[in-house]
Design an enzyme around this catalytic site. Structure first.
Site, PDB file in Angstrom:
ATOM      1  N   LYS A 275       0.101   4.226  -0.235  1.00  0.00           N
ATOM      2  CA  LYS A 275      -0.465   5.376   0.309  1.00  0.00           C
ATOM      3  C   LYS A 275      -0.199   6.646  -0.589  1.00  0.00           C
ATOM      4  CE  LYS A 275       0.054   3.302   4.794  1.00  0.00           C
ATOM      5  NZ  LYS A 275       0.233   3.492   6.320  1.00  0.00           N
TER       6      LYS A 275
ATOM      7  N   GLY B  35       5.133   1.377   4.458  1.00  0.00           N
ATOM      8  CA  GLY B  35       6.475   2.028   4.041  1.00  0.00           C
ATOM      9  C   GLY B  35       7.483   1.253   3.381  1.00  0.00           C
TER      10      GLY B  35
ATOM     11  N   GLU C   4      -6.176   4.883   8.124  1.00  0.00           N
ATOM     12  CA  GLU C   4      -6.254   6.516   7.913  1.00  0.00           C
ATOM     13  C   GLU C   4      -7.350   7.255   7.351  1.00  0.00           C
ATOM     14  OE1 GLU C   4      -2.720   5.540   5.658  1.00  0.00           O
ATOM     15  OE2 GLU C   4      -1.608   5.147   7.569  1.00  0.00           O
TER      16      GLU C   4
ATOM     17  N   GLY D  80       3.225   2.421  10.689  1.00  0.00           N
ATOM     18  CA  GLY D  80       4.216   3.639  10.556  1.00  0.00           C
ATOM     19  C   GLY D  80       4.949   3.642  11.973  1.00  0.00           C
TER      20      GLY D  80
ATOM     21  N   ASN E 112       1.016  -1.252  -0.005  1.00  0.00           N
ATOM     22  CA  ASN E 112       0.089   0.016   0.106  1.00  0.00           C
ATOM     23  C   ASN E 112       0.984   1.157   0.192  1.00  0.00           C
ATOM     24  OD1 ASN E 112      -1.712   2.117   0.321  1.00  0.00           O
ATOM     25  ND2 ASN E 112      -2.155   1.603   2.462  1.00  0.00           N
TER      26      ASN E 112
ATOM     27  N   GLU F 277      -4.860  -4.708  10.724  1.00  0.00           N
ATOM     28  CA  GLU F 277      -3.830  -3.456  11.076  1.00  0.00           C
ATOM     29  C   GLU F 277      -4.127  -2.581  12.198  1.00  0.00           C
ATOM     30  OE1 GLU F 277      -2.144  -2.660   6.845  1.00  0.00           O
ATOM     31  OE2 GLU F 277      -3.588  -1.237   7.226  1.00  0.00           O
TER      32      GLU F 277
ATOM     33  N   HIS G 239      -9.216   1.408   5.327  1.00  0.00           N
ATOM     34  CA  HIS G 239      -7.920   1.681   5.931  1.00  0.00           C
ATOM     35  C   HIS G 239      -8.079   2.793   7.283  1.00  0.00           C
ATOM     36  CE1 HIS G 239      -3.883   2.695   6.850  1.00  0.00           C
ATOM     37  NE2 HIS G 239      -3.591   1.675   6.102  1.00  0.00           N
TER      38      HIS G 239
ATOM     39  N   SER H 137       3.901  -1.995  10.287  1.00  0.00           N
ATOM     40  CA  SER H 137       5.434  -2.127  10.409  1.00  0.00           C
ATOM     41  C   SER H 137       5.895  -3.490  10.010  1.00  0.00           C
ATOM     42  CB  SER H 137       5.781  -1.699  11.867  1.00  0.00           C
ATOM     43  OG  SER H 137       5.475  -0.365  12.203  1.00  0.00           O
TER      44      SER H 137
HETATM   45  P1  13P Z   1       3.519   0.466   7.471  1.00  0.00           P
HETATM   46  O1  13P Z   1       3.970  -0.798   7.013  1.00  0.00           O
HETATM   47  O2  13P Z   1       4.108   1.446   6.883  1.00  0.00           O
HETATM   48  O3  13P Z   1       3.291   0.228   9.157  1.00  0.00           O
HETATM   49  O4  13P Z   1       1.950   0.613   7.301  1.00  0.00           O
HETATM   50  C1  13P Z   1       1.058  -0.363   7.188  1.00  0.00           C
HETATM   51  C2  13P Z   1      -0.214   0.073   6.704  1.00  0.00           C
HETATM   52  O5  13P Z   1      -1.039   0.714   6.857  1.00  0.00           O
HETATM   53  C3  13P Z   1      -0.623  -0.770   5.182  1.00  0.00           C
HETATM   54  O6  13P Z   1      -1.921  -0.597   4.766  1.00  0.00           O
END
Ligand code: 13P
Length: 239
Positions: A7, A221, A92, A166, A5, A160, A90, A199
């Site tokens: 983002k 990430g 976010e 993150g 992802n 998640e 998600h 992460s």
């Molecule tokens: P990270 O791998 O950056 O922690 O993000 C996870 C995520 O939100 C994937 O959708």
């Protein structure tokens, strides 16, 4: 299944270069590898992925038919552009745009209708985990799917934990096992695909993938660097 992802990252040229590098990642046919770039880069990346085994996905879409919805893309558009999946709900988007499992139901239905699969995200906040409510919170996030009578066999669930995204801190193996078992109980399918996200990196992947009941990862990430993403795919395949 290992899904990246991206983002809201990558300028156009970087996105195309990254997609080209992902095409070069060796993986076994049984491992489904996919990427979800920003919506604007879906079309050029669809061309990069043509005749590769890498799946393409949208990071979001809405359930409406074509119409007056400024700034939105619908499931048909994502499908038409070459996507085979769409991330929905998600954390976010839940946090920033107030999405809820209930408000996402039309999108889930529309994604399924196109033949794509939703990657439906659930997860608790730190406060919810610390107060012992994590399992209940995730169960409540899943129940609307069942209440609406959606075909959960076509839905990939991504667990998640919000606090793990993150942060560099993955959930522990025991917590992942407990949550993934709960997810399968709630949806009533022992064979549900349940990804872990939060992460996941080349450093944490072995530990995450050692957890029983993990069907793969949703990677943020670390999916922005092809070598790290490749290392996560490799960790999955040697588990
Ligand atoms: P990270 O791998 O950056 O922690 O993000 C996870 C995520 O939100 C994937 O959708």
């Amino acid at each position: 299944m290992i899904i990246g992802n991206w983002k809201m990252n990558t300028a156009r040229a970087d996105a195309i270069a990254l997609a080209e590098a992902v095409v070069g990642i060796a993986h076994q046919p049984a491992t489904r590898v996919g990427i979800c770039p920003p919506a604007l880069w879906i079309d050029p990346i669809a061309h990069v992925l043509e005749s590769s085994s890498i799946l393409l996905g949208a990071q979001d879409c809405i359930g409406d038919q074509f119409g007056a919805q400024t700034g939105c893309i619908n499931a048909d558009m994502a499908h038409d552009a070459g996507c085979s999946m769409a991330i929905l709900g998600h954390s976010e988007r839940r946090a920033r745009f107030g999405e809820t499992s209930e408000s996402l139901l039309p999108a889930v239905a529309a994604v399924l209708e196109t033949g794509m699969f939703p990657v439906f995200c659930v997860g608790e906040t730190r406060e919810e985990r610390e107060s012992g409510r994590a399992l209940d919170v995730v169960a409540q996030q899943l129940k609307p799917l069942l209440k609406a009578g959606l075909d959960v066999s076509g839905i990939v669930i991504a667990y998640e934990p919000v606090w793990a995204i993150g942060s560099g801190l993955s959930a522990t193996r025991a917590d992942i096992e407990e949550m993934h078992a709960t997810v399968r109980d709630v949806v009533g399918r022992a064979d549900a695909l349940v990804l872990y996200g939060g992460s996941v990196s080349p450093d944490s992947a072995d530990e995450v993938f050692s957890a029983e009941g993990v069907s793969g990862a949703l990677v943020g990430g670390a999916s922005l660097k092809a070598d790290k993403f490749a290392a996560i795919v490799a960790a999955w395949e040697r588990k």
